[in-house]
Design a protein around this motif. Structure first.
Motif, mmCIF file in Angstrom:
data_model
loop_
_atom_site.group_PDB
_atom_site.id
_atom_site.type_symbol
_atom_site.label_atom_id
_atom_site.label_comp_id
_atom_site.label_asym_id
_atom_site.label_seq_id
_atom_site.Cartn_x
_atom_site.Cartn_y
_atom_site.Cartn_z
ATOM 1 N N PRO A 196 0.834 -1.205 0.000
ATOM 2 C CA PRO A 196 0.000 0.000 0.000
ATOM 3 C C PRO A 196 0.871 1.259 0.000
ATOM 4 O O PRO A 196 1.854 1.341 0.723
ATOM 5 C CB PRO A 196 -0.793 -0.123 1.305
ATOM 6 N N VAL A 197 0.501 2.216 -0.828
ATOM 7 C CA VAL A 197 1.289 3.428 -1.020
ATOM 8 C C VAL A 197 0.368 4.634 -0.939
ATOM 9 O O VAL A 197 -0.783 4.590 -1.388
ATOM 10 C CB VAL A 197 2.010 3.406 -2.385
ATOM 11 N N LEU A 198 0.877 5.715 -0.374
ATOM 12 C CA LEU A 198 0.150 6.976 -0.298
ATOM 13 C C LEU A 198 0.840 7.995 -1.198
ATOM 14 O O LEU A 198 2.072 8.032 -1.283
ATOM 15 C CB LEU A 198 0.128 7.477 1.150
ATOM 16 N N ILE A 199 0.049 8.844 -1.873
ATOM 17 C CA ILE A 199 0.560 9.774 -2.868
ATOM 18 C C ILE A 199 0.259 11.211 -2.428
ATOM 19 O O ILE A 199 -0.872 11.531 -2.066
ATOM 20 C CB ILE A 199 -0.078 9.522 -4.253
ATOM 21 N N ALA B 126 -8.122 14.178 -10.860
ATOM 22 C CA ALA B 126 -6.985 13.949 -11.756
ATOM 23 C C ALA B 126 -7.437 13.133 -12.975
ATOM 24 O O ALA B 126 -8.032 12.063 -12.824
ATOM 25 C CB ALA B 126 -5.871 13.224 -11.027
ATOM 26 N N PRO B 127 -7.150 13.611 -14.190
ATOM 27 C CA PRO B 127 -7.603 12.905 -15.392
ATOM 28 C C PRO B 127 -6.763 11.696 -15.756
ATOM 29 O O PRO B 127 -7.202 10.854 -16.551
ATOM 30 C CB PRO B 127 -7.495 13.981 -16.485
ATOM 31 N N GLU B 128 -5.554 11.601 -15.192
ATOM 32 C CA GLU B 128 -4.691 10.457 -15.487
ATOM 33 C C GLU B 128 -3.658 10.314 -14.382
ATOM 34 O O GLU B 128 -3.486 11.208 -13.552
ATOM 35 C CB GLU B 128 -4.002 10.617 -16.846
ATOM 36 N N ASP B 129 -2.973 9.195 -14.370
ATOM 37 C CA ASP B 129 -1.899 8.972 -13.407
ATOM 38 C C ASP B 129 -0.655 9.733 -13.827
ATOM 39 O O ASP B 129 -0.298 9.769 -15.014
ATOM 40 C CB ASP B 129 -1.534 7.481 -13.338
ATOM 41 N N ALA B 130 0.031 10.307 -12.846
ATOM 42 C CA ALA B 130 1.401 10.736 -13.089
ATOM 43 C C ALA B 130 2.231 9.504 -13.455
ATOM 44 O O ALA B 130 1.922 8.378 -13.042
ATOM 45 C CB ALA B 130 1.968 11.416 -11.849
ATOM 46 N N GLU B 131 3.292 9.715 -14.209
ATOM 47 C CA GLU B 131 4.113 8.581 -14.649
ATOM 48 C C GLU B 131 4.670 7.799 -13.460
ATOM 49 O O GLU B 131 4.749 6.561 -13.495
ATOM 50 C CB GLU B 131 5.246 9.065 -15.549
ATOM 51 N N SER B 132 5.045 8.502 -12.398
ATOM 52 C CA SER B 132 5.569 7.810 -11.215
ATOM 53 C C SER B 132 4.524 6.888 -10.609
ATOM 54 O O SER B 132 4.832 5.762 -10.189
ATOM 55 C CB SER B 132 6.036 8.829 -10.178
ATOM 56 N N VAL B 133 3.274 7.336 -10.572
ATOM 57 C CA VAL B 133 2.184 6.509 -10.037
ATOM 58 C C VAL B 133 1.940 5.315 -10.951
ATOM 59 O O VAL B 133 1.732 4.183 -10.484
ATOM 60 C CB VAL B 133 0.907 7.364 -9.872
ATOM 61 N N ARG B 134 1.980 5.558 -12.259
ATOM 62 C CA ARG B 134 1.784 4.455 -13.204
ATOM 63 C C ARG B 134 2.845 3.377 -12.999
ATOM 64 O O ARG B 134 2.540 2.176 -13.019
ATOM 65 C CB ARG B 134 1.838 4.978 -14.639
ATOM 66 N N ARG B 135 4.084 3.795 -12.775
ATOM 67 C CA ARG B 135 5.167 2.827 -12.588
ATOM 68 C C ARG B 135 5.005 2.061 -11.279
ATOM 69 O O ARG B 135 5.306 0.860 -11.219
ATOM 70 C CB ARG B 135 6.518 3.551 -12.648
ATOM 71 N N LEU B 136 4.543 2.728 -10.233
ATOM 72 C CA LEU B 136 4.275 2.020 -8.978
ATOM 73 C C LEU B 136 3.191 0.969 -9.179
ATOM 74 O O LEU B 136 3.323 -0.179 -8.724
ATOM 75 C CB LEU B 136 3.856 3.002 -7.892
ATOM 76 N N ARG B 137 2.123 1.345 -9.865
ATOM 77 C CA ARG B 137 1.030 0.400 -10.098
ATOM 78 C C ARG B 137 1.489 -0.757 -10.981
ATOM 79 O O ARG B 137 1.098 -1.912 -10.756
ATOM 80 C CB ARG B 137 -0.144 1.136 -10.738
ATOM 81 N N THR B 138 2.304 -0.469 -11.995
ATOM 82 C CA THR B 138 2.821 -1.524 -12.859
ATOM 83 C C THR B 138 3.610 -2.543 -12.042
ATOM 84 O O THR B 138 3.593 -3.747 -12.337
ATOM 85 C CB THR B 138 3.706 -0.924 -13.964
ATOM 86 N N ALA B 139 4.275 -2.076 -10.992
ATOM 87 C CA ALA B 139 5.070 -2.953 -10.128
ATOM 88 C C ALA B 139 4.231 -3.657 -9.071
ATOM 89 O O ALA B 139 4.771 -4.428 -8.270
ATOM 90 C CB ALA B 139 6.177 -2.156 -9.453
ATOM 91 N N GLY B 140 2.913 -3.391 -9.041
ATOM 92 C CA GLY B 140 2.034 -4.097 -8.115
ATOM 93 C C GLY B 140 1.630 -3.331 -6.878
ATOM 94 O O GLY B 140 0.940 -3.882 -6.003
ATOM 95 N N ALA B 141 2.031 -2.058 -6.757
ATOM 96 C CA ALA B 141 1.631 -1.264 -5.597
ATOM 97 C C ALA B 141 0.139 -0.955 -5.654
ATOM 98 O O ALA B 141 -0.460 -0.873 -6.731
ATOM 99 C CB ALA B 141 2.437 0.033 -5.540
ATOM 100 N N MET B 142 -0.443 -0.763 -4.481
ATOM 101 C CA MET B 142 -1.862 -0.412 -4.364
ATOM 102 C C MET B 142 -1.952 0.988 -3.745
ATOM 103 O O MET B 142 -1.349 1.248 -2.702
ATOM 104 C CB MET B 142 -2.598 -1.427 -3.491
ATOM 105 N N ILE B 143 -2.718 1.882 -4.367
ATOM 106 C CA ILE B 143 -2.790 3.272 -3.930
ATOM 107 C C ILE B 143 -3.879 3.427 -2.869
ATOM 108 O O ILE B 143 -5.074 3.319 -3.159
ATOM 109 C CB ILE B 143 -3.062 4.219 -5.114
ATOM 110 N N VAL C 57 -3.344 11.149 -9.416
ATOM 111 C CA VAL C 57 -3.765 9.746 -9.384
ATOM 112 C C VAL C 57 -5.122 9.698 -10.073
ATOM 113 O O VAL C 57 -6.088 10.297 -9.592
ATOM 114 C CB VAL C 57 -3.871 9.215 -7.940
ATOM 115 N N LYS C 58 -5.186 9.030 -11.175
ATOM 116 C CA LYS C 58 -6.382 9.064 -12.019
ATOM 117 C C LYS C 58 -7.655 8.758 -11.237
ATOM 118 O O LYS C 58 -7.736 7.763 -10.510
ATOM 119 C CB LYS C 58 -6.242 8.070 -13.175
ATOM 120 N N GLY C 59 -8.629 9.657 -11.378
ATOM 121 C CA GLY C 59 -9.932 9.454 -10.765
ATOM 122 C C GLY C 59 -10.042 9.917 -9.336
ATOM 123 O O GLY C 59 -11.147 9.920 -8.774
#
Length: 444
Positions: A73-76, A99-116, A82-84
């Motif tokens: 779990p990660v906090l931003i 937010a209309p889309e994820d920042a690239e850093s958030v996208r990379r965290l999610r790609t790695a399996g993190a949960m926002i 963070v989209k939506g």
């Protein structure tokens, strides 16, 4: 022991082994946030899709994906998209911004399996060294609830220090992800400029300065976050030299306990066989706050038209910054740009000469949460940015730096050691910090 007390690296490994499920982590995280956040006000918006994120991580693991941050779990911070989710920069002006889309850093965290988990409080526009605003109120330090965690990434550090999440993202335009970790006993890293893509996001008051930063309880998790977001891997140095400067060449007074701690830290490092020398840095009279006209002008350019019509919508301190920015001349702004360039030149030359430079992260420990800055440092009246005397130079040089916990003062309040490295040497800086981390745990 709760799964949330594990490091992010160990927690992800446990999820990948099947020892704990992402759904179980979600339940523990929500329970801990409900229990601990009301006292500290670290989280301003929860992610209503948090449980669904656990389902997606579970499905990806079942499909055979290798996820370095599986189920973590990660906090931003409230100025990173963070989209939506509602992301407001701590400002009533953006209270309804989704937010209309994820920042690239958030996208990379999610790609790695993190949960926002959600969004962490910050000062308005990230432009104040304390985390309090008319929009989200006061964020408090889990070490001592009468104190603040510093700013502007105060919500991110407070949540990690309180054990709600093991990892959070902040931003840093003048020390916002180094000073707050120092005030809460955490690690925070400011990468080389643009190593981690900043946007998509809001316009920045000063382009070319602010960076995305990981905040964690230990350097292993900082290293993991940097692997995921920047492809940087820790590189343990064959030999390590540290150049120490107790005031970063600024002449800034420091609290006696800060000076004592820094001396003890340098002595312990030297006794461990690491070469320690003194760093001589001549700023030519430049102070860290001399570049603030750039921030004031940037705020005025972005929000001056709103301030003219509705000044009361802003934090009074931010309103004053906008008002000051509107009064600046082009010559004033050009002079501040010249100061920024001189900072960059002086610090980069010093790093070329010394390698890694060490300073106290801050000249003082945390101060009362209701105040935007300490009233005194070492018994002397303190200016509004004296607590940040050792950090903004790093931003204007575009080089990496981090803060390590290195003991406490006489009242038990955490202190931090700042390590600064040449541009692009993020992996070597992380490796050096990991070598020093165990040494610093023994400093009282």
């Amino acid at each position: 022991m709760s799964a949330l007390d594990l490091t992010a690296r160990d927690l992800a490994a446990a999820v990948r082994r099947g020892d704990i499920t992402p759904a179980a982590i979600v339940a523990e995280t929500l329970a801990r946030a409900a229990e601990r956040n009301p006292a500290i006000n670290a989280i301003c918006h929860m992610n209503p899709d948090f449980e669904a994120e656990a389902d997606r991580v579970t499905q990806r693991l079942s499909a055979g994906e290798n996820l370095p941050l599986a189920g973590v779990p990660v906090l931003i911070k409230d100025n990173i998209w963070v989209k939506g989710l509602r992301v407001s920069q701590g400002s009533r002006l953006f209270a309804d911004h989704i937010a209309p889309e994820d920042a690239e850093s958030v996208r990379r965290l999610r790609t790695a399996g993190a949960m926002i988990l959600g969004i962490a409080t910050c000062s308005e526009f990230g432009c104040k060294g304390a985390t309090n605003s008319p929009h989200h109120g006061i964020t408090r330090n889990p070490v001592d609830l009468t104190l603040g965690p510093g700013g502007s990434s105060g919500g991110s550090v407070a949540a990690v220090a309180a054990g709600i999440v093991p990892l959070a993202l902040g931003t840093d335009a003048g020390g916002s992800s180094r000073r707050p970790p120092a005030h809460t006993g955490l690690c925070g890293m400011k990468p080389t400029y643009d190593l981690i893509p900043y946007g998509p996001s809001f316009p920045e008051p000063v382009w070319g300065i602010s960076v995305i930063c990981p905040i964690a309880r230990n350097m292993g998790d900082i290293a993991l976050a940097m692997e995921v977001m920047a492809g940087v891997h820790a590189a343990a140095p064959d030999t390590l030299r540290i150049a120490a400067s107790p005031d970063f060449g600024t002449g800034q007074v420091v609290e006696p306990d800060v000076a004592r701690n820094f001396s003890e830290v340098m002595q312990a490092i030297g006794q461990a066989g690491i070469t320690v020398q003194s760093a001589e840095i001549d700023w030519g009279g430049i102070k860290g706050h001399d570049i603030l006209p750039l921030q004031f002008a940037g705020l005025a350019q972005a929000y001056g038209h709103v301030w003219r019509d509705t000044p009361d919508i802003f934090d009074p301190i931010i309103a004053k910054q906008i008002e000051t920015g509107l009064s600046l001349t082009g010559v004033d702004v050009a002079a501040a740009h010249q100061t920024s360039y001189r900072m960059r030149s002086v610090l980069r030359a010093a790093l070329d000469r010394y390698g890694i430079i060490a300073t106290p992260t801050t000249p003082c420990p945390a101060w009362p949460a209701e105040l935007s800055a300490p009233e005194t440092i070492a018994g002397q009246p303190a200016g509004p940015r004296d607590h940040a005397a050792f950090t903004p130079q790093v931003n204007h040089a575009g080089v990496p730096a981090l803060s390590l916990p290195c003991g406490v003062d006489g009242n038990g309040l955490p202190l931090g050691l700042q390590l600064i490295a040449p541009a692009g040497q993020d992996g070597a800086l992380i490796g050096a910090a990991q070598l020093l981390e165990s040494l610093l745990k023994d400093i009282a």
